[in-house]
Design a protein around this motif. Structure first.
Motif, mmCIF file in Angstrom:
data_model
loop_
_atom_site.group_PDB
_atom_site.id
_atom_site.type_symbol
_atom_site.label_atom_id
_atom_site.label_comp_id
_atom_site.label_asym_id
_atom_site.label_seq_id
_atom_site.Cartn_x
_atom_site.Cartn_y
_atom_site.Cartn_z
ATOM 1 N N THR A 162 0.838 -1.196 0.000
ATOM 2 C CA THR A 162 0.000 0.000 0.000
ATOM 3 C C THR A 162 0.877 1.251 0.000
ATOM 4 O O THR A 162 1.800 1.351 0.809
ATOM 5 C CB THR A 162 -0.915 -0.008 1.238
ATOM 6 N N PRO A 163 0.591 2.218 -0.879
ATOM 7 C CA PRO A 163 1.352 3.464 -0.871
ATOM 8 C C PRO A 163 1.201 4.193 0.458
ATOM 9 O O PRO A 163 0.145 4.140 1.089
ATOM 10 C CB PRO A 163 0.726 4.282 -2.008
ATOM 11 N N ARG A 164 2.254 4.858 0.874
ATOM 12 C CA ARG A 164 2.246 5.627 2.114
ATOM 13 C C ARG A 164 1.896 7.072 1.813
ATOM 14 O O ARG A 164 2.209 7.589 0.748
ATOM 15 C CB ARG A 164 3.621 5.613 2.782
ATOM 16 N N GLU A 165 1.264 7.726 2.783
ATOM 17 C CA GLU A 165 0.947 9.148 2.674
ATOM 18 C C GLU A 165 1.229 9.823 4.008
ATOM 19 O O GLU A 165 1.470 9.154 5.016
ATOM 20 C CB GLU A 165 -0.508 9.362 2.263
ATOM 21 N N ILE A 166 1.141 11.139 4.000
ATOM 22 C CA ILE A 166 1.391 11.896 5.221
ATOM 23 C C ILE A 166 0.348 11.568 6.279
ATOM 24 O O ILE A 166 -0.795 11.247 5.961
ATOM 25 C CB ILE A 166 1.404 13.424 4.957
ATOM 26 N N GLU A 167 0.763 11.633 7.526
ATOM 27 C CA GLU A 167 -0.157 11.405 8.629
ATOM 28 C C GLU A 167 -1.032 12.622 8.864
ATOM 29 O O GLU A 167 -2.188 12.507 9.225
ATOM 30 C CB GLU A 167 0.645 11.088 9.891
ATOM 31 N N GLY A 168 -0.486 13.795 8.676
ATOM 32 C CA GLY A 168 -1.208 15.014 9.002
ATOM 33 C C GLY A 168 -1.114 15.271 10.498
ATOM 34 O O GLY A 168 -0.644 14.431 11.267
ATOM 35 N N PRO A 169 -1.574 16.415 10.941
ATOM 36 C CA PRO A 169 -1.408 16.786 12.352
ATOM 37 C C PRO A 169 -2.506 16.285 13.284
ATOM 38 O O PRO A 169 -2.492 16.624 14.463
ATOM 39 C CB PRO A 169 -1.430 18.316 12.288
ATOM 40 N N TYR A 170 -3.445 15.471 12.795
ATOM 41 C CA TYR A 170 -4.633 15.190 13.606
ATOM 42 C C TYR A 170 -4.743 13.770 14.131
ATOM 43 O O TYR A 170 -5.765 13.409 14.698
ATOM 44 C CB TYR A 170 -5.882 15.571 12.821
ATOM 45 N N TYR A 171 -3.724 12.955 13.976
ATOM 46 C CA TYR A 171 -3.754 11.608 14.551
ATOM 47 C C TYR A 171 -3.589 11.717 16.060
ATOM 48 O O TYR A 171 -2.742 12.448 16.554
ATOM 49 C CB TYR A 171 -2.636 10.734 13.977
ATOM 50 N N ARG A 172 -4.427 10.976 16.800
ATOM 51 C CA ARG A 172 -4.356 11.004 18.260
ATOM 52 C C ARG A 172 -4.382 9.588 18.805
ATOM 53 O O ARG A 172 -5.216 8.780 18.415
ATOM 54 C CB ARG A 172 -5.546 11.785 18.830
ATOM 55 N N LEU A 173 -3.461 9.307 19.719
ATOM 56 C CA LEU A 173 -3.482 8.032 20.427
ATOM 57 C C LEU A 173 -4.683 7.985 21.361
ATOM 58 O O LEU A 173 -5.152 9.025 21.816
ATOM 59 C CB LEU A 173 -2.202 7.865 21.240
ATOM 60 N N GLY A 174 -5.140 6.790 21.653
ATOM 61 C CA GLY A 174 -6.213 6.630 22.632
ATOM 62 C C GLY A 174 -7.603 6.508 22.056
ATOM 63 O O GLY A 174 -8.575 6.434 22.810
ATOM 64 N N ALA A 175 -7.740 6.499 20.744
ATOM 65 C CA ALA A 175 -9.071 6.355 20.139
ATOM 66 C C ALA A 175 -9.687 5.022 20.572
ATOM 67 O O ALA A 175 -8.970 4.040 20.796
ATOM 68 C CB ALA A 175 -8.980 6.433 18.622
ATOM 69 N N PRO A 176 -10.998 4.957 20.678
ATOM 70 C CA PRO A 176 -11.642 3.715 21.117
ATOM 71 C C PRO A 176 -11.661 2.652 20.018
ATOM 72 O O PRO A 176 -11.640 2.964 18.833
ATOM 73 C CB PRO A 176 -13.073 4.160 21.449
ATOM 74 N N GLU A 177 -11.707 1.388 20.467
ATOM 75 C CA GLU A 177 -11.895 0.298 19.524
ATOM 76 C C GLU A 177 -13.379 0.255 19.183
ATOM 77 O O GLU A 177 -14.219 0.011 20.052
ATOM 78 C CB GLU A 177 -11.448 -1.035 20.116
ATOM 79 N N ARG A 178 -13.689 0.543 17.930
ATOM 80 C CA ARG A 178 -15.085 0.548 17.483
ATOM 81 C C ARG A 178 -15.120 0.544 15.958
ATOM 82 O O ARG A 178 -14.226 1.082 15.305
ATOM 83 C CB ARG A 178 -15.846 1.763 18.020
ATOM 84 N N SER A 179 -16.160 -0.052 15.416
ATOM 85 C CA SER A 179 -16.319 -0.060 13.964
ATOM 86 C C SER A 179 -17.304 1.005 13.511
ATOM 87 O O SER A 179 -17.258 1.441 12.368
ATOM 88 C CB SER A 179 -16.779 -1.435 13.477
ATOM 89 N N ASN A 180 -18.199 1.408 14.397
ATOM 90 C CA ASN A 180 -19.185 2.433 14.077
ATOM 91 C C ASN A 180 -18.644 3.784 14.542
ATOM 92 O O ASN A 180 -18.540 4.038 15.734
ATOM 93 C CB ASN A 180 -20.507 2.122 14.768
ATOM 94 N N LEU A 181 -18.287 4.640 13.586
ATOM 95 C CA LEU A 181 -17.727 5.952 13.905
ATOM 96 C C LEU A 181 -18.774 7.057 13.830
ATOM 97 O O LEU A 181 -18.432 8.237 13.904
ATOM 98 C CB LEU A 181 -16.557 6.277 12.970
ATOM 99 N N LEU A 182 -20.028 6.694 13.690
ATOM 100 C CA LEU A 182 -21.089 7.695 13.583
ATOM 101 C C LEU A 182 -21.305 8.408 14.913
ATOM 102 O O LEU A 182 -21.206 7.804 15.976
ATOM 103 C CB LEU A 182 -22.396 7.048 13.128
ATOM 104 N N GLU A 183 -21.614 9.678 14.831
ATOM 105 C CA GLU A 183 -21.957 10.491 15.991
ATOM 106 C C GLU A 183 -23.475 10.691 16.016
ATOM 107 O O GLU A 183 -24.148 10.497 14.992
ATOM 108 C CB GLU A 183 -21.233 11.843 15.904
ATOM 109 N N PRO A 184 -24.059 11.077 17.164
ATOM 110 C CA PRO A 184 -25.503 11.284 17.225
ATOM 111 C C PRO A 184 -25.994 12.213 16.107
ATOM 112 O O PRO A 184 -25.399 13.259 15.853
ATOM 113 C CB PRO A 184 -25.703 11.914 18.600
#
Length: 195
Positions: free
Chosen positions: A29-51
């Motif tokens: 897979t080609p690599r790309e920039i991470e950008g400034p918004y990656y954060r450790l600690g995100a929850p394990e979940r498959s549904n990323l929808l918000e209310p």
């Protein structure tokens, strides 16, 4: 016949790309920039929808090694902006990760993120690791405006989609990573041998 690869002027140039495949290997897979918004600690979940969100994209796929073998237990972390291009830097809106199953499969349900300056394409950030160096890349969604105008767009990272009766896009993307072998494993003995 090889498909034309459309790349923006900065696609893959700011990060080291994987070596070309050896005979019998898949292209990584080609690599790309991470950008400034990656954060450790995100929850394990498959549904990323918000209310209040409607599902706009169901992304599925597998993590494979360079020989095409599924990688069970790999981590696939996904993060994106909200619908108008804002990233959550306090909480974990539109951030989450999955551990691949025995067949290397993952799945996320999310929105189609918005664009923000200076980017022209709606994109998903992804970090993948499975007995490997972590790879970071970005996925682009078929049919969304601005893909080809984006400086980082690479058609090898395009997720082909179909749309169901509810208007939800469904797409699949398989990540190919190079796993660390026992020979490359770092141990006290291997470190002593390098001195």
């Amino acid at each position: 016949m090889t498909a034309e690869v459309i790349r923006g002027s900065r696609a893959g140039v700011t990060v080291r790309q994987p070596e070309p495949p050896q005979p019998g290997e898949l292209t990584q897979t080609p690599r790309e920039i991470e950008g400034p918004y990656y954060r450790l600690g995100a929850p394990e979940r498959s549904n990323l929808l918000e209310p209040g969100d409607k599902p706009e994209l169901v992304l599925t796929g597998r993590v494979l090694n360079e020989r095409g073998t599924p990688v069970p237990g790999a981590i696939v972390a996904l993060w994106s902006s909200d619908a108008v291009g804002n990233y959550d830097m306090i909480g974990y809106k539109y951030h989450g990760y999955q551990t691949t199953d025995a067949e290397g499969r993952y799945e996320f349900t999310t929105i189609i993120p918005g664009c923000y300056e200076p980017r022209n394409a709606k994109h998903l950030h992804v970090k993948v690791q499975g007995n490997s160096q972590p790879i970071t890349t970005q996925l682009y969604i078929e049919g969304e405006p601005g893909n080809e105008d984006d400086d980082f767009y690479d058609s090898r990272l395009l997720v082909a989609t179909t749309t169901d009766a509810n208007g939800t896009k469904h797409g699949s993307y398989d990540f190919v990573i190079k796993q660390v072998t026992e020979k490359e494993n770092v141990t006290p003995e291997s470190l002593a041998a390098r001195v």
